[in-house]
Scaffold this motif. Sequence first.
Motif, short mmCIF file in Angstrom:
data_model
loop_
_atom_site.label_atom_id
_atom_site.label_comp_id
_atom_site.label_asym_id
_atom_site.label_seq_id
_atom_site.Cartn_x
_atom_site.Cartn_y
_atom_site.Cartn_z
N LEU A 1 0.82 -1.21 0.00
CA LEU A 1 0.00 0.00 0.00
C LEU A 1 0.85 1.26 0.00
CD1 LEU A 1 -2.87 -0.98 2.48
CD2 LEU A 1 -2.95 -0.87 -0.01
N VAL A 2 1.94 1.24 0.75
CA VAL A 2 2.83 2.41 0.78
C VAL A 2 3.44 2.64 -0.60
CG1 VAL A 2 5.01 3.29 1.70
CG2 VAL A 2 3.32 2.30 3.24
N ASN A 3 3.85 1.56 -1.24
CA ASN A 3 4.44 1.71 -2.58
C ASN A 3 3.43 2.26 -3.56
OD1 ASN A 3 6.49 1.24 -4.66
ND2 ASN A 3 5.10 -0.35 -5.39
N PHE A 4 2.20 1.77 -3.52
CA PHE A 4 1.19 2.30 -4.42
C PHE A 4 0.83 3.74 -4.07
CE2 PHE A 4 0.39 -2.08 -5.77
CZ PHE A 4 0.20 -1.89 -7.12
N GLY A 5 1.00 4.12 -2.81
CA GLY A 5 0.84 5.53 -2.45
C GLY A 5 1.89 6.40 -3.15
N PHE A 6 3.13 5.92 -3.16
CA PHE A 6 4.18 6.64 -3.89
C PHE A 6 3.87 6.69 -5.38
CE2 PHE A 6 7.25 5.19 -0.37
CZ PHE A 6 7.04 6.36 0.34
N LEU B 1 2.15 9.91 -10.08
CA LEU B 1 1.19 10.19 -11.13
C LEU B 1 0.65 11.61 -11.02
CD1 LEU B 1 -0.96 6.93 -11.47
CD2 LEU B 1 0.46 7.99 -13.23
N CYS B 2 0.30 12.02 -9.81
CA CYS B 2 -0.22 13.37 -9.61
C CYS B 2 0.83 14.43 -9.94
CB CYS B 2 -0.68 13.54 -8.16
SG CYS B 2 -2.16 12.60 -7.74
N LYS B 3 2.10 14.08 -9.83
CA LYS B 3 3.17 15.02 -10.17
C LYS B 3 3.53 14.99 -11.65
CE LYS B 3 5.49 15.57 -5.74
NZ LYS B 3 6.79 15.59 -5.03
N GLY B 4 2.75 14.25 -12.44
CA GLY B 4 2.96 14.24 -13.87
C GLY B 4 4.09 13.34 -14.33
N ALA C 1 5.95 6.44 -12.54
CA ALA C 1 4.86 5.81 -11.79
C ALA C 1 4.63 4.38 -12.28
CB ALA C 1 3.59 6.64 -11.93
N LEU C 2 4.62 4.18 -13.60
CA LEU C 2 4.38 2.84 -14.13
C LEU C 2 5.51 1.89 -13.77
CD1 LEU C 2 2.91 3.66 -17.66
CD2 LEU C 2 1.69 2.87 -15.64
N ILE C 3 6.74 2.34 -13.94
CA ILE C 3 7.87 1.49 -13.57
C ILE C 3 7.90 1.28 -12.06
CG2 ILE C 3 10.39 1.30 -13.59
CD1 ILE C 3 10.40 2.81 -16.19
N GLY C 4 7.48 2.29 -11.31
CA GLY C 4 7.48 2.20 -9.86
C GLY C 4 6.51 1.18 -9.31
N THR C 5 5.49 0.78 -10.10
CA THR C 5 4.61 -0.29 -9.63
C THR C 5 5.36 -1.60 -9.49
OG1 THR C 5 3.94 -0.78 -11.90
CG2 THR C 5 2.58 0.77 -10.67
N LEU C 6 6.46 -1.75 -10.23
CA LEU C 6 7.27 -2.97 -10.17
C LEU C 6 8.55 -2.77 -9.40
CD1 LEU C 6 6.88 -4.09 -13.90
CD2 LEU C 6 5.52 -4.81 -11.94
N VAL C 7 9.11 -1.57 -9.44
CA VAL C 7 10.36 -1.25 -8.75
C VAL C 7 10.07 -0.13 -7.75
CG1 VAL C 7 12.79 -0.66 -9.02
CG2 VAL C 7 11.61 -1.83 -10.87
N PRO C 8 9.83 -0.45 -6.48
CA PRO C 8 9.41 0.57 -5.50
C PRO C 8 10.35 1.76 -5.41
CG PRO C 8 9.16 -1.64 -4.60
CD PRO C 8 9.89 -1.80 -5.89
N PHE C 9 11.64 1.55 -5.56
CA PHE C 9 12.60 2.65 -5.41
C PHE C 9 12.34 3.75 -6.44
CE2 PHE C 9 16.86 4.54 -6.17
CZ PHE C 9 17.07 5.03 -4.89
N VAL C 10 11.91 3.37 -7.63
CA VAL C 10 11.61 4.35 -8.68
C VAL C 10 10.40 5.18 -8.30
CG1 VAL C 10 10.98 4.64 -11.11
CG2 VAL C 10 12.65 2.91 -10.46
N ALA C 11 9.36 4.55 -7.75
CA ALA C 11 8.17 5.29 -7.33
C ALA C 11 8.51 6.27 -6.21
CB ALA C 11 7.09 4.32 -6.87
N LEU C 12 9.39 5.89 -5.31
CA LEU C 12 9.79 6.79 -4.22
C LEU C 12 10.49 8.03 -4.77
CD1 LEU C 12 10.19 7.45 -1.24
CD2 LEU C 12 12.27 6.03 -1.28
N ILE C 13 11.39 7.85 -5.74
CA ILE C 13 12.09 8.99 -6.34
C ILE C 13 11.09 9.91 -7.04
CG2 ILE C 13 13.75 9.66 -8.11
CD1 ILE C 13 15.30 7.15 -7.52
N GLY C 14 10.15 9.33 -7.79
CA GLY C 14 9.15 10.15 -8.47
C GLY C 14 8.27 10.92 -7.51
N ALA C 15 7.99 10.34 -6.34
CA ALA C 15 7.15 11.02 -5.36
C ALA C 15 7.88 12.15 -4.66
CB ALA C 15 6.64 10.01 -4.32
N LEU C 16 9.20 12.05 -4.53
CA LEU C 16 9.96 13.06 -3.80
C LEU C 16 10.40 14.23 -4.69
CD1 LEU C 16 12.25 10.83 -1.53
CD2 LEU C 16 10.16 12.04 -0.90
#
Length: 257
Positions: A160-165, A170-173, A178-193
């Motif tokens: 759930l935390v990863n999907f939050g990221f 996604l909201c940050k454009g 975001a798509l790659i981050g669904t499989l690689v959590p570290f990428v989603a974290l970078i995109g969120a920050l």
Amino acid sequence: MGDWFQRNITDPGKLPTLLALASFVLTFLVTRTVTRLIRAGRGPFRNIAPGGVHIHHVVPGVILTVVGGFGAVGSGRHGVTACVCAVVFGVGAGLVLDEFALILHLDDVYWSEQGRRSVEVVILAAALALLVLSGFSPLDVSSLTPDERENRGSAILTILVNFGFVLIALCKGKLRMALIGTLVPFVALIGALRLARPGSPYARRCYRRRPRARARAELRAHRRDLRWAGPRRRVQDWIGGPADTPAGPDGPGRLPR
């Protein structure tokens, strides 16, 4: 390395995924080759237009995707039927995503600037399929320790935390991250920050009263576009063919398709 390859690539249960990916990429490359020949007026290929209606290849692509998808769901991950359905699905997906821009814009933008979106989507889809084939999965529990498997709460919380990221990215454009981050959590974290893209829902809401943050986001986006626009365009032209030249004073610069 050998154990990883044996577990994630040569596993018989992943053969349908490998066949789907291979047929998807091959179909896209063959389709682009044929359409580029039609555009240049070479070879025996011509557009299909029974009764004056141009039949785009997305039409048979949708049919093959539906047939292959339902067949794959009903046949499981093993056996000849699963492999055949995977190939049918891959071929259909290749035909559909090759004309993704036409579906998005509801217009024949295949050779326009908007049509480049199809090439981007195909590359991204192939990358995601390759990640899944390599063992990345947001719901996979094989990489968890025995203690983590017993504690279902922590495993669910991690997902759930990863999907939050992913949602924040996604909201940050940042669609690709975001798509790659669904499989690689570290990428989603970078995109969120990182800073949001100008014009994204996050930027419109959160940077409205923060002119400094808005200016930083616009400057970063401008520098990024300057750095990557040229290489990205060359890759897209090499894979999918150059887009139509804009209309000039001597008339439209559209090439025939």
